[in-house]
Design an enzyme around this catalytic site. Structure first.
Site, PDB file in Angstrom:
ATOM      1  N   ASP A  80       0.851  -1.196   0.000  1.00  0.00           N
ATOM      2  CA  ASP A  80       0.000   0.000   0.000  1.00  0.00           C
ATOM      3  C   ASP A  80       0.884   1.242   0.000  1.00  0.00           C
ATOM      4  OD1 ASP A  80      -2.235   1.629   0.064  1.00  0.00           O
ATOM      5  OD2 ASP A  80      -2.811   1.148   2.130  1.00  0.00           O
ATOM      6  N   LYS A  81       0.210   2.379  -0.179  1.00  0.00           N
ATOM      7  CA  LYS A  81       0.870   3.686  -0.115  1.00  0.00           C
ATOM      8  C   LYS A  81       0.121   4.539   0.898  1.00  0.00           C
ATOM      9  CE  LYS A  81      -1.006   6.933  -1.972  1.00  0.00           C
ATOM     10  NZ  LYS A  81      -1.545   8.319  -2.157  1.00  0.00           N
ATOM     11  N   HIS A  82       0.837   5.422   1.565  1.00  0.00           N
ATOM     12  CA  HIS A  82       0.153   6.409   2.416  1.00  0.00           C
ATOM     13  C   HIS A  82       0.685   7.790   2.061  1.00  0.00           C
ATOM     14  CE1 HIS A  82      -1.799   8.129   5.946  1.00  0.00           C
ATOM     15  NE2 HIS A  82      -0.733   8.917   5.986  1.00  0.00           N
ATOM     16  N   SER A  83      -0.241   8.730   1.855  1.00  0.00           N
ATOM     17  CA  SER A  83       0.171  10.105   1.587  1.00  0.00           C
ATOM     18  C   SER A  83      -0.108  10.950   2.820  1.00  0.00           C
ATOM     19  CB  SER A  83      -0.625  10.649   0.395  1.00  0.00           C
ATOM     20  OG  SER A  83      -0.618  12.058   0.415  1.00  0.00           O
ATOM     21  N   THR A 120      -9.221  10.510   0.301  1.00  0.00           N
ATOM     22  CA  THR A 120      -9.559   9.517  -0.728  1.00  0.00           C
ATOM     23  C   THR A 120     -10.956   8.932  -0.492  1.00  0.00           C
ATOM     24  OG1 THR A 120      -7.238   9.014  -1.005  1.00  0.00           O
ATOM     25  CG2 THR A 120      -8.777   7.331  -1.748  1.00  0.00           C
ATOM     26  N   ARG A 168      -5.644  14.462  20.410  1.00  0.00           N
ATOM     27  CA  ARG A 168      -4.543  15.311  19.899  1.00  0.00           C
ATOM     28  C   ARG A 168      -5.102  16.481  19.107  1.00  0.00           C
ATOM     29  NH1 ARG A 168      -1.645  11.564  16.231  1.00  0.00           N
ATOM     30  NH2 ARG A 168      -0.458  13.394  15.682  1.00  0.00           N
ATOM     31  N   SER A 183       0.735   7.031  14.686  1.00  0.00           N
ATOM     32  CA  SER A 183      -0.658   7.081  14.256  1.00  0.00           C
ATOM     33  C   SER A 183      -0.816   6.488  12.848  1.00  0.00           C
ATOM     34  CB  SER A 183      -1.118   8.546  14.293  1.00  0.00           C
ATOM     35  OG  SER A 183      -2.339   8.696  13.643  1.00  0.00           O
ATOM     36  N   LYS A 187      -2.085   2.071  11.883  1.00  0.00           N
ATOM     37  CA  LYS A 187      -3.219   1.696  11.014  1.00  0.00           C
ATOM     38  C   LYS A 187      -2.732   0.839   9.847  1.00  0.00           C
ATOM     39  CE  LYS A 187      -4.256   6.053  11.054  1.00  0.00           C
ATOM     40  NZ  LYS A 187      -4.685   7.418  11.357  1.00  0.00           N
ATOM     41  N   LYS A 188      -1.576   1.189   9.298  1.00  0.00           N
ATOM     42  CA  LYS A 188      -1.052   0.426   8.152  1.00  0.00           C
ATOM     43  C   LYS A 188      -0.618  -0.974   8.589  1.00  0.00           C
ATOM     44  CE  LYS A 188      -1.854   3.439   5.067  1.00  0.00           C
ATOM     45  NZ  LYS A 188      -2.812   3.140   3.996  1.00  0.00           N
TER      46      LYS A 188
HETATM   47  N1  URA Z   1      -2.624  11.279   9.668  1.00  0.00           N
HETATM   48  C1  URA Z   1      -2.783  10.341  10.631  1.00  0.00           C
HETATM   49  O1  URA Z   1      -3.333   9.271  10.383  1.00  0.00           O
HETATM   50  N2  URA Z   1      -2.309  10.586  11.851  1.00  0.00           N
HETATM   51  C2  URA Z   1      -1.666  11.741  12.176  1.00  0.00           C
HETATM   52  O2  URA Z   1      -1.242  11.889  13.310  1.00  0.00           O
HETATM   53  C3  URA Z   1      -1.512  12.712  11.174  1.00  0.00           C
HETATM   54  C4  URA Z   1      -1.997  12.463   9.913  1.00  0.00           C
END
Ligand code: URA
Length: 439
Positions: A80-83, A120, A168, A183, A187-188
Site C-alpha cells: 500500500d501507499k500512504h500520503s 480519498t 490530539r 498514528s 493503522k497500516k
Molecule cells: N494522519 C494520521 O493518520 N495521523 C496523524 O497523526 C496525522 C496524519
C-alpha cells in the site's frame, strides 16, 4: 504502573519502557486512561519526543489495540501507499489499480479529508452505490477478485489511534513526529501489509511546509516502520501547487478516470503516480529495479489494464459496472459553474495551494466540523499549473458551486491564491527525494 506516573516520566524527559507504553495504550483503548491523561501524555511526547525504541513500542501497541488483518491466503505481495495529504492529490485512485494490475494486492484503507486536504474516502463516496465501508468479507472478496479495494477505516482497526488522534486534534498535539508516525503506521500495520511506500508531501499545500520537517517525518516513518517489521520507503513529493488540475471529490474522480483511460493526464500527477508505482512494485519484490518498475507501471497504464482493474474494483464494491465508460452519467454535477479570470497577462508564478484547498472546503467539499456532510459535486477544475502562460480575462480555473454566491466567494479566494508575473518561473520538481531505510 499508574498512568500519571508514566506521564510524569515522559514529562521529565525519561525514556519509557515497552511495558509502560503498552500499559498506557491499553488504558487509552479500554477507557481506563482519561481524556485529560491522554492529552497530557501527548503533550509530554510533543515536548520531549521519543527515541526509536519508544516510537516502535508505541506503534506496535496501537496496532495491537484492535484487529490485525491477515492476507496470507493471497497468492501475491500485499502492499500500500500512504500520503501525508495535499490538494488535488487523487493519486491513490490511479495507483492502487496500476499496482494491482501488475500483480500486487492493494488493500487500501484510506481516510477522510483533514483540514484543507482532500480525503480519498470522500472521493470514492462520490461514486453512486460504491460501498466505502464494507464488512471485512466484502473487502476481502474485492481485494481477492480485483487486486485492490479502496475503503475507509473500520472501528476495529487501531482503536487506540482513533481515540488518541481525536484528543490530539483538540489539545494542540497533532504536529509531533513520533505521534504522527505511530498514528499512521499503527493503522497500516493493522491492515496486514507486507510493504508500504510513503508519499510525504512538502510545500505550501502540505502539512509539512519546510523540506527539513518533511525529511524528518519521512525518515521517522521509514525507520519506525522497518523497526516494527514493515518494509517501507518514502518519496518526498512537491505540494507547492495542486497535483491534479482538479480539487474536490467528484471532479477528482473524473480526473482520475480520464487519467486511467488516457483521455487526459496532468503531467505532475503522472510523474508522482508512476514514481510511487515503481517504488511500490520494487518494494513488493515484483521488479528488480526502479527503472523496471517505471517501465511496468507505464506499460500497464498504457495497455488499459489499470483502467479495467479500477472498473472491476468499483463494480465489486457496489458501484456502476459501466462507470469508467460513462462517468458523467453517474458523478454528481454542481448547479453553477463560474470561471476565475486572470487580471493580467503573464505566467503563473505561484499558487497558495492551501487556499485552494480551503476554497473547496468553503464550497462544501470538505468539513469544518467532524460530522459535516460533504457535497461531492462541488470543487474546482481546470486549475492552471505554475509556469502556464495566461492572458488578461482568460480562465485560471473553473469553480463548481451550489450557488452563485458560493461560486463568487470561492473564485475570489482562488484569484488571490494565484500570482501572475512577467517571466516564466523555473519548473519545480514533482518528485524531490527518495528515502530508503538506513543500513
Ligand atoms: N494522519 C494520521 O493518520 N495521523 C496523524 O497523526 C496525522 C496524519
Amino acid at each position: 504502573m499508574l498512568p500519571q506516573e508514566i506521564i510524569r516520566r515522559k514529562r521529565d524527559g525519561l525514556r519509557l519502557s515497552e511495558e509502560e507504553i503498552a500499559d498506557f495504550v491499553g488504558g487509552v483503548t479500554s477507557g481506563a486512561v482519561s481524556d485529560g491523561q491522554a492529552g497530557a501524555f501527548a503533550m509530554a511526547v510533543f515536548f520531549n519526543g521519543m527515541n526509536r525504541d519508544e516510537a516502535v513500542a508505541l506503534t506496535l501497541a496501537m496496532r495491537d489495540s484492535g484487529d490485525v488483518l491477515d492476507w496470507s491466503d493471497l497468492p501475491g505481495p500485499v502492499t500500500d501507499k500512504h500520503s501525508t495529504g495535499g490538494v488535488g492529490d487523487n493519486v491513490s485512485l490511479m495507483l492502487a489499480p496500476i499496482v494491482a494490475a501488475c500483480g500486487a494486492y492493494v488493500p487500501m484503507i484510506s481516510g477522510r479529508g483533514l483540514g484543507h486536504t482532500g480525503g480519498t474516502l470522500d472521493k470514492m463516496d462520490a461514486i453512486p452505490g460504491y460501498v466505502s465501508q464494507p464488512d471485512i468479507a466484502l473487502f476481502r472478496k474485492a481485494v481477492l477478485e480485483t487486486g485492490c479495494a479502496i475503503i475507509g477505516q473500520t472501528a476495529d482497526l487501531a482503536p487506540a489511534d482513533r481515540r488518541l488522534y481525536a484528543i490530539r486534534d483538540v489539545t494542540g498535539t497533532v504536529e509531533s513526529v513520533p505521534l504522527i508516525t505511530a498514528s499512521i503506521l499503527s493503522k497500516k500495520l493493522a491492515a496486514g501489509l507486507q510493504s508500504l511506500v510513503l508519499d510525504v508531501k512538502v510545500g505550501n499545500g502540505a502539512f509539512m511546509e519546510k523540506s527539513r520537517d518533511a525529511t524528518a517525518l519521512a525518515n521517522s516513518l521509514v525507520e519506525i516502520a522497518n523497526g516494527a517489521g514493515l518494509k517501507a520507503s518514502a518519496l518526498i513529493t512537491g505540494m507547492n501547487e495542486p497535483l491534479a488540475s482538479a480539487a474536490g471529490n467528484a471532479v477528482e474522480v473524473r480526473n482520475a478516470v480520464d487519467f486511467l483511460t488516457g483521455r487526459f493526464r496532468d503531467r505532475r500527477l503522472e510523474d508522482v503516480t508512476l514514481a510511487l508505482a515503481a517504488e511500490m512494485l520494487q518494494s513488493a519484490g515484483l521488479v528488480s529495479s526502479n527503472q523496471d518498475g517505471m517501465r511496468r507501471a507505464t506499460e500497464t497504464l498504457a495497455s488499459g489494464r489499470a483502467a479495467a482493474t479500477f472498473a472491476r474494483m468499483v463494480a465489486a464494491l457496489g458501484g456502476p459496472a459501466d462507470f469508467i465508460e460513462k462517468p458523467e452519467k453517474y458523478l454528481p454535477a454542481a448547479a453553477t459553474e463560474f470561471a476565475v479570470k486572470a487580471t493580467a497577462n503573464g505566467f503563473v508564478t505561484g499558487i497558495a495551494t492551501r487556499d485552494i484547498g480551503l476554497a473547496v472546503v468553503g464550497l462544501g467539499g470538505g468539513r469544518t466540523r467532524p460530522d459535516d456532510k460533504v457535497d461531492p459535486a462541488v470543487g474546482i477544475t481546470r486549475l492552471l499549473p505554475v509556469g502556464a502562460e495566461v492572458r488578461f480575462g482568460e480562465p485560471l480555473a473553473l469553480v463548481h458551486a451550489r450557488s452563485l454566491a458560493d461560486a463568487e466567494a470561492a473564485a475570489a479566494t482562488v484569484l488571490s491564491a494565484y500570482t501572475v508575473g512577467a517571466s516564466k518561473p523555473p519548473a519545480d520538481k514533482s518528485v524531490i527525494r527518495r528515502i530508503l531505510p538506513r543500513g
